[in-house]
Design a protein around this motif. Structure first.
Motif, PDB file in Angstrom:
ATOM      1  N   CYS A 186       0.837  -1.199   0.000  1.00 45.03           N
ATOM      2  CA  CYS A 186       0.000   0.000   0.000  1.00 45.03           C
ATOM      3  C   CYS A 186       0.872   1.249   0.000  1.00 45.03           C
ATOM      4  O   CYS A 186       1.810   1.374   0.795  1.00 45.03           O
ATOM      5  N   ALA A 187       0.551   2.171  -0.913  1.00 45.94           N
ATOM      6  CA  ALA A 187       1.278   3.430  -1.027  1.00 45.94           C
ATOM      7  C   ALA A 187       0.267   4.567  -1.089  1.00 45.94           C
ATOM      8  O   ALA A 187      -0.942   4.345  -1.191  1.00 45.94           O
ATOM      9  N   GLY A 188       0.760   5.809  -1.034  1.00 45.41           N
ATOM     10  CA  GLY A 188      -0.118   6.965  -1.088  1.00 45.41           C
ATOM     11  C   GLY A 188      -0.452   7.480   0.299  1.00 45.41           C
ATOM     12  O   GLY A 188      -0.341   6.757   1.300  1.00 45.41           O
ATOM     13  N   GLY A 189      -0.874   8.743   0.369  1.00 44.78           N
ATOM     14  CA  GLY A 189      -1.138   9.367   1.664  1.00 44.78           C
ATOM     15  C   GLY A 189      -2.204   8.679   2.479  1.00 44.78           C
ATOM     16  O   GLY A 189      -2.086   8.543   3.709  1.00 44.78           O
ATOM     17  N   THR A 190      -3.280   8.206   1.849  1.00 40.67           N
ATOM     18  CA  THR A 190      -4.373   7.564   2.581  1.00 40.67           C
ATOM     19  C   THR A 190      -3.965   6.210   3.135  1.00 40.67           C
ATOM     20  O   THR A 190      -4.579   5.704   4.081  1.00 40.67           O
ATOM     21  N   ALA A 191      -2.924   5.596   2.588  1.00 41.43           N
ATOM     22  CA  ALA A 191      -2.470   4.284   3.054  1.00 41.43           C
ATOM     23  C   ALA A 191      -1.982   4.321   4.494  1.00 41.43           C
ATOM     24  O   ALA A 191      -1.881   3.273   5.142  1.00 41.43           O
ATOM     25  N   GLN A 192      -1.688   5.512   5.004  1.00 42.07           N
ATOM     26  CA  GLN A 192      -1.183   5.635   6.370  1.00 42.07           C
ATOM     27  C   GLN A 192      -2.280   5.467   7.426  1.00 42.07           C
ATOM     28  O   GLN A 192      -1.996   5.380   8.616  1.00 42.07           O
ATOM     29  N   MET A 193      -3.526   5.431   6.992  1.00 39.08           N
ATOM     30  CA  MET A 193      -4.643   5.271   7.915  1.00 39.08           C
ATOM     31  C   MET A 193      -4.642   3.869   8.529  1.00 39.08           C
ATOM     32  O   MET A 193      -4.512   2.870   7.833  1.00 39.08           O
ATOM     33  N   ARG A 194      -4.811   3.784   9.840  1.00 46.65           N
ATOM     34  CA  ARG A 194      -4.749   2.491  10.538  1.00 46.65           C
ATOM     35  C   ARG A 194      -5.816   1.516  10.050  1.00 46.65           C
ATOM     36  O   ARG A 194      -5.594   0.310   9.995  1.00 46.65           O
ATOM     37  N   LEU A 195      -6.979   2.024   9.671  1.00 47.64           N
ATOM     38  CA  LEU A 195      -8.086   1.164   9.273  1.00 47.64           C
ATOM     39  C   LEU A 195      -7.804   0.404   7.976  1.00 47.64           C
ATOM     40  O   LEU A 195      -8.420  -0.637   7.716  1.00 47.64           O
ATOM     41  N   VAL A 196      -6.888   0.892   7.182  1.00 49.04           N
ATOM     42  CA  VAL A 196      -6.579   0.250   5.905  1.00 49.04           C
ATOM     43  C   VAL A 196      -6.185  -1.210   6.115  1.00 49.04           C
ATOM     44  O   VAL A 196      -6.640  -2.109   5.386  1.00 49.04           O
ATOM     45  N   ALA A 197      -5.357  -1.471   7.094  1.00 54.02           N
ATOM     46  CA  ALA A 197      -4.883  -2.842   7.344  1.00 54.02           C
ATOM     47  C   ALA A 197      -6.038  -3.768   7.646  1.00 54.02           C
ATOM     48  O   ALA A 197      -6.142  -4.873   7.088  1.00 54.02           O
ATOM     49  N   GLU A 198      -6.927  -3.336   8.523  1.00 53.54           N
ATOM     50  CA  GLU A 198      -8.050  -4.185   8.927  1.00 53.54           C
ATOM     51  C   GLU A 198      -8.975  -4.502   7.761  1.00 53.54           C
ATOM     52  O   GLU A 198      -9.322  -5.664   7.517  1.00 53.54           O
ATOM     53  N   VAL A 199      -9.363  -3.470   7.020  1.00 55.60           N
ATOM     54  CA  VAL A 199     -10.334  -3.667   5.945  1.00 55.60           C
ATOM     55  C   VAL A 199      -9.742  -4.509   4.817  1.00 55.60           C
ATOM     56  O   VAL A 199     -10.378  -5.454   4.331  1.00 55.60           O
ATOM     57  N   LEU A 200      -8.535  -4.179   4.385  1.00 48.39           N
ATOM     58  CA  LEU A 200      -7.939  -4.926   3.274  1.00 48.39           C
ATOM     59  C   LEU A 200      -7.662  -6.377   3.654  1.00 48.39           C
ATOM     60  O   LEU A 200      -7.877  -7.292   2.849  1.00 48.39           O
TER      61      LEU A 200
END
Length: 354
Positions: free
Chosen positions: A297-311
């Motif tokens: 995951c790259a890009g500014g929004t990728a830094q959000m903690r929720l990204v890991a859980e959802v993906l």
């Protein structure tokens, strides 16, 4: 300094523009704008026709919302109407590239002849030719175009991540929107097996959802209040990446304290769309998910903690965060700090924060 000793790479995204200057010795430096490593891609057309860029554009837009263009890359038409005047989109984006080139010139101590521009993998010949024209209008040399997932894969390889020939990875680029690509390393570089994009699966959609949730009264579109609230929400969203709660100024009411729950409620449906892109991109590439070497995951929004859980939940893959997510594509396009196999420090790969 000779021009061949320095390279400039720019990732002109829909929400933010980043860039790096890299030298042949492997050293590099991010472009800095108003003390930040990212320049908002939004612009504002002044009364005299000049183009105001970055944070100054957002600030001026509160008083002059009719002159504000928050996403110059959309719509895809060649012109956009600003305060009753038809303006070529190329001129608006050129103003941002020109500012990036000026900062690169300052860092390099002179002109930079080797320029690389990051482009979405889904862009066809017409848009790629358009971007070359934009660079020309900005006074830049003819640029080399580097597809975003290839740039991110190059960034991983240069950073020491083991990507043997034949390995397949998924690159999930989360910025203002989302682009997901399946990439295979070949003997001569990287090839894109599939790519899918969704402008409603990234940070812009999260901003819109948070703005709607925080405004006690719906804010009229195209007004200074809308611009001010959106700017406050953007700032708050990024602050919540590292803080449990922040205060958001609401133009039509008292300030509101926003916590991670508000961000989660706004972001979860958006990130589920991004997860859907990952699944569909893997299917389109006709690769076995079990053989995927990594979901990066790259890009500014990728830094959000929720990204890991959802993906992780929605794709069955373990998402990993690239180093310097907002700068990864620009850094990879510059090919800074590349090492031959076996050289450099051992890389410890960690999953996204949860």
């Amino acid at each position: 300094m000779r021009s061949e000793q320095v390279r400039l790479a720019i990732d002109c995204g829909s929400a933010s523009t980043t860039g790096v200057v890299a030298w042949t010795d492997g050293s590099w430096s991010p472009l800095s704008f108003d003390g930040e490593p990212g320049l908002p891609s939004a612009v504002l057309v002044a009364d005299d026709g000049s183009v105001v860029t970055g944070q100054q554009a957002w600030q001026a837009a509160v008083k002059h919302p009719q002159r504000f263009v928050p996403v110059p890359r959309r719509p895809a038409d060649e012109q956009v109407s600003v305060a009753g005047r038809e303006i070529a989109l190329a001129d608006l984006v050129a103003a941002t590239l020109r500012r990036a080139a000026d900062e690169a010139r300052r860092l390099a101590g002179g002109e930079v002849e080797d320029v690389r521009l990051v482009v979405p993998a889904g862009w066809g010949p017409r848009r790629r030719t358009w971007l070359r024209h934009v660079a020309h209008r900005a006074g830049m040399p003819q640029p080399r175009l580097v597809e975003a997932p290839v740039a991110v894969a190059s960034h991983l390889l240069a950073g020491g991540v083991p990507l043997p020939v034949g390995s397949v990875i998924v690159v999930c680029d989360l910025g203002g929107g989302a682009e997901v690509s399946v990439v295979r390393r070949s003997a001569v570089g990287f090839e894109i097996l599939s790519t899918l994009a969704d402008p409603e699966a990234g940070g812009d959609a999260i901003d819109a959802a948070m703005t709607a949730a925080l405004s006690p009264v719906p804010v009229a579109a195209g007004t200074g209040e809308e611009v001010a609230l959106t700017a406050s929400v953007r700032t708050a969203k990024h602050a919540l990446f590292g803080h449990p709660a922040v205060t958001v100024a609401v133009p039509s009411g008292p300030a509101v304290v926003v916590n991670d729950l508000v961000l989660t409620q706004a972001a979860r449906p958006v990130l589920k769309r991004a997860a859907g892109l990952v699944r569909h991109a893997v299917d389109a590439a006709e690769v076995d998910p079990a053989t995927v070497a990594g979901l990066w995951c790259a890009g500014g929004t990728a830094q959000m903690r929720l990204v890991a859980e959802v993906l992780a939940t929605d794709t069955g893959l373990t998402p990993l965060l690239v180093q310097d997510p907002p700068l990864a594509a620009a850094h990879g396009a510059a090919d800074a700090g590349a090492r031959s196999p076996g050289e450099g420090p051992e890389v410890v790969v960690e999953p996204l924060p949860s």
